[in-house]
Design a protein around this motif. Structure first.
Motif, PDB file in Angstrom:
ATOM      1  N   LYS A  96      -6.263  -4.077   0.655  1.00 59.13           N
ATOM      2  CA  LYS A  96      -6.779  -4.102   2.033  1.00 59.13           C
ATOM      3  C   LYS A  96      -7.681  -5.317   2.254  1.00 59.13           C
ATOM      4  O   LYS A  96      -7.672  -5.922   3.335  1.00 59.13           O
ATOM      5  CB  LYS A  96      -7.525  -2.808   2.325  1.00 59.13           C
ATOM      6  CG  LYS A  96      -6.587  -1.622   2.463  1.00 59.13           C
ATOM      7  CD  LYS A  96      -7.329  -0.314   2.695  1.00 59.13           C
ATOM      8  CE  LYS A  96      -6.326   0.824   2.856  1.00 59.13           C
ATOM      9  NZ  LYS A  96      -6.985   2.120   3.131  1.00 59.13           N
ATOM     10  N   THR A 137      -5.787  -1.885  -6.723  1.00 52.61           N
ATOM     11  CA  THR A 137      -6.535  -0.842  -6.027  1.00 52.61           C
ATOM     12  C   THR A 137      -6.275  -0.968  -4.532  1.00 52.61           C
ATOM     13  O   THR A 137      -5.918  -2.044  -4.044  1.00 52.61           O
ATOM     14  CB  THR A 137      -8.039  -0.977  -6.281  1.00 52.61           C
ATOM     15  OG1 THR A 137      -8.473  -2.275  -5.842  1.00 52.61           O
ATOM     16  CG2 THR A 137      -8.369  -0.821  -7.760  1.00 52.61           C
ATOM     17  N   ASP A 138      -6.473   0.131  -3.821  1.00 53.52           N
ATOM     18  CA  ASP A 138      -6.244   0.076  -2.377  1.00 53.52           C
ATOM     19  C   ASP A 138      -7.216  -0.872  -1.689  1.00 53.52           C
ATOM     20  O   ASP A 138      -6.829  -1.615  -0.779  1.00 53.52           O
ATOM     21  CB  ASP A 138      -6.320   1.476  -1.768  1.00 53.52           C
ATOM     22  CG  ASP A 138      -7.631   2.196  -2.067  1.00 53.52           C
ATOM     23  OD1 ASP A 138      -8.429   1.694  -2.882  1.00 53.52           O
ATOM     24  OD2 ASP A 138      -7.847   3.283  -1.484  1.00 53.52           O
ATOM     25  N   LEU A 140       0.832  -1.208   0.000  1.00 54.85           N
ATOM     26  CA  LEU A 140       0.000   0.000   0.000  1.00 54.85           C
ATOM     27  C   LEU A 140       0.869   1.262   0.000  1.00 54.85           C
ATOM     28  O   LEU A 140       0.540   2.250  -0.676  1.00 54.85           O
ATOM     29  CB  LEU A 140      -0.922  -0.004   1.218  1.00 54.85           C
ATOM     30  CG  LEU A 140      -2.098  -0.978   1.166  1.00 54.85           C
ATOM     31  CD1 LEU A 140      -2.725  -1.135   2.547  1.00 54.85           C
ATOM     32  CD2 LEU A 140      -3.147  -0.516   0.149  1.00 54.85           C
ATOM     33  N   LEU A 166       2.156   1.755  -3.536  1.00 55.47           N
ATOM     34  CA  LEU A 166       1.165   1.322  -4.532  1.00 55.47           C
ATOM     35  C   LEU A 166       1.280   2.086  -5.850  1.00 55.47           C
ATOM     36  O   LEU A 166       1.240   1.487  -6.931  1.00 55.47           O
ATOM     37  CB  LEU A 166      -0.248   1.475  -3.951  1.00 55.47           C
ATOM     38  CG  LEU A 166      -1.365   0.756  -4.700  1.00 55.47           C
ATOM     39  CD1 LEU A 166      -1.125  -0.752  -4.703  1.00 55.47           C
ATOM     40  CD2 LEU A 166      -2.713   1.057  -4.045  1.00 55.47           C
ATOM     41  N   ASP A 167       1.415   3.388  -5.785  1.00 58.72           N
ATOM     42  CA  ASP A 167       1.464   4.191  -7.023  1.00 58.72           C
ATOM     43  C   ASP A 167       2.663   3.818  -7.888  1.00 58.72           C
ATOM     44  O   ASP A 167       2.540   3.680  -9.113  1.00 58.72           O
ATOM     45  CB  ASP A 167       1.512   5.687  -6.685  1.00 58.72           C
ATOM     46  CG  ASP A 167       0.194   6.183  -6.104  1.00 58.72           C
ATOM     47  OD1 ASP A 167      -0.835   5.509  -6.304  1.00 58.72           O
ATOM     48  OD2 ASP A 167       0.201   7.237  -5.436  1.00 58.72           O
TER      49      ASP A 167
END
Length: 461
Positions: free
Chosen positions: A137, A132-133, A117, A120-121
């Motif tokens: 998660k 995706t976050d 996370l 992530l970018d």
């Protein structure tokens, strides 16, 4: 003097060499590069190669040794560091009976998701299909539930809720199943969670229905995925039913004390009305009160139906019918409108206004042709109207038409077959014998018109 200058030059040269060495020997985690620089980049690439080779041969212990160096030194070297790391750690956690060691692997798994996370970018620049976050998660929560020796329900719940709030029906189907399971666990352990548990069920049921629809209607449906989603859907219902919170008395206990204090809180009132209507708790005073308060603030189809049921309970049929008509005008769903028309038909049938009731049944069927209850109601009204002729044998032919309607009910609603077959067996006993009809010039296969308000034709069998 010359000696001093020479010493200074050597010192500066040494500093320059050290600076160059530092510049060309940095880890990726230090300078933000993928692999680092200098010897560190060489070490990183070698460690990637080594852990991948061990992973191919399922030597997870040695793979882990070299993988964790890459994970620590070069967090954005490859996006596969994270998928491979999860795979390695899951194998190690599952393969040990030492609970302390298992917890250590589970802790590291949590670190993997947290670092994923964090970067992530940057990692998504290396992927064709970005993460995706909420996906990360959700996977973190699913892994926590699966691999921690002593899972904390409250922690798992918060992790899952965050993923679901972010991703809604874009989450993986098993995340929705996890959420409902953990919420059910909380409900069993803490009665104050019951109200939230009901809301969690409604949300989970809605999300899994959407996911199931997407899976079923995909361009090339995956049969295994469709089956897995449907199984999860059944499990979600089972968690709710098994919790005891689905009982109307439980809902009254949950909502009863709060409706009065929330009589001006439209959102809360709508929630109560929606839940109790869905679970068919429409004979409850709590349902009635919430419906009337909500209807006074902002009339909706659901609040109108709630008010209608209150007047039904009071045997005030005219007011009940007026509220059902209002519900039809407010509802946007043809299926729900069909339900309202059917209920109105039942009321008119109870008032012996059969022609009006049949008309409403037909309106219901025009909106939902698969609502077989309409045909059952029409059949019942026909069975109550067998005195249209002075000839008793002709009156008995009405039962052929009754059976016609019941067979239509089975065709459009196969789930009603068991109930319908019992009724057909009963009504068959009242149909006339062929020998008796022969005396009237009628035989098997002939058409006969059932007169009176019915005014339909059937076939003699």
């Amino acid at each position: 003097m010359k000696g001093t200058r020479a010493m200074r030059f050597k010192a500066l040269l040494a500093l320059a060499f050290l600076g160059t060495a530092t510049l060309f020997a940095q880890k990726g985690v230090e300078d933000g590069s993928r692999f680092g620089h200098g010897q560190d980049s060489i070490d990183c690439l070698e460690n990637i190669s080594l852990y991948n080779e061990y992973l191919k041969t399922k030597n997870y212990n040695d793979a882990y040794t070299y993988w964790k160096r890459v994970f620590a030194d070069a967090p954005v070297a490859q996006h596969s560091i994270y998928t491979n790391g999860v795979a390695i750690l899951k194998q190690l956690a599952a393969g040990t009976k030492d609970m302390a060691l298992r917890k250590g692997y589970a802790d590291t798994l949590m670190m993997v998701y947290d670092q994923q996370l964090q970067y992530l970018d940057k990692l998504n620049l290396l992927r064709q299909n970005p993460w995706t976050d909420f996906y990360v998660k959700g996977e973190k929560a699913h892994t926590y539930i699966t691999y921690y020796p002593r899972m904390d329900n409250n922690k798992a719940y918060e992790m899952l809720k965050e993923a679901i709030d972010l991703g809604k029906d874009r989450n993986q189907y098993y995340i929705i199943g996890d959420f409902m399971k953990i919420s059910a666990n909380k409900c069993k352990a803490d009665t104050t969670h019951r109200e939230q548990f009901v809301q969690d069920y409604l949300l989970s049921a809605e999300l899994i229905a959407t996911i199931a629809d997407k899976a079923q209607n995909a361009a090339t449906p995956n049969p295994k995925l469709v089956e897995a989603v449907n199984t999860t859907k059944e499990n979600i219902d089972a968690y709710f039913i098994g919790s005891g919170a689905a009982d109307c008395q439980q809902l009254e206990a949950i909502y009863g004390p709060k409706v009065e204090e929330n009589k001006e809180n439209l959102d809360y009132l709508k929630k109560v009305v929606g839940v109790m209507h869905m679970l068919k708790c429409t004979e409850s005073d709590v349902y009635f009160a919430a419906s009337e308060y909500a209807h006074a603030i902002a009339p909706t189809a659901e609040s109108a139906v709630g008010c209608a049921h209150r007047y039904l309970k009071r045997d005030d049929m005219d007011k009940a019918l007026a509220f059902f008509e209002e519900a039809i005008s407010l509802d946007s769903s043809d299926v729900k409108k069909a339900d309202h028309y059917y209920t109105m038909a039942s009321i008119y049938s109870a008032k012996n206004q059969y022609s009006k009731a049949r008309s409403l049944c037909n309106q219901s069927l025009s909106l939902n042709p698969n609502k077989g209850e309409n045909y059952i109601l029409i059949a019942r009204m026909y069975a109550q109207s067998t005195k249209w002729s002075d000839e008793q044998l002709k009156n008995q032919c009405t039962y052929f038409l009754v059976i016609d309607k019941l067979n239509q009910a089975k065709r459009v609603s196969p789930e009603l077959a068991e109930e319908v077959n019992k009724q057909i067996a009963t009504y068959k006993q009242h149909t006339p014998e062929a020998a008796d009809l022969f005396m009237l010039g009628l035989k098997q296969g002939d058409a006969i018109k059932i007169e009176g308000w019915i005014n339909e034709t059937t076939t003699i069998r």
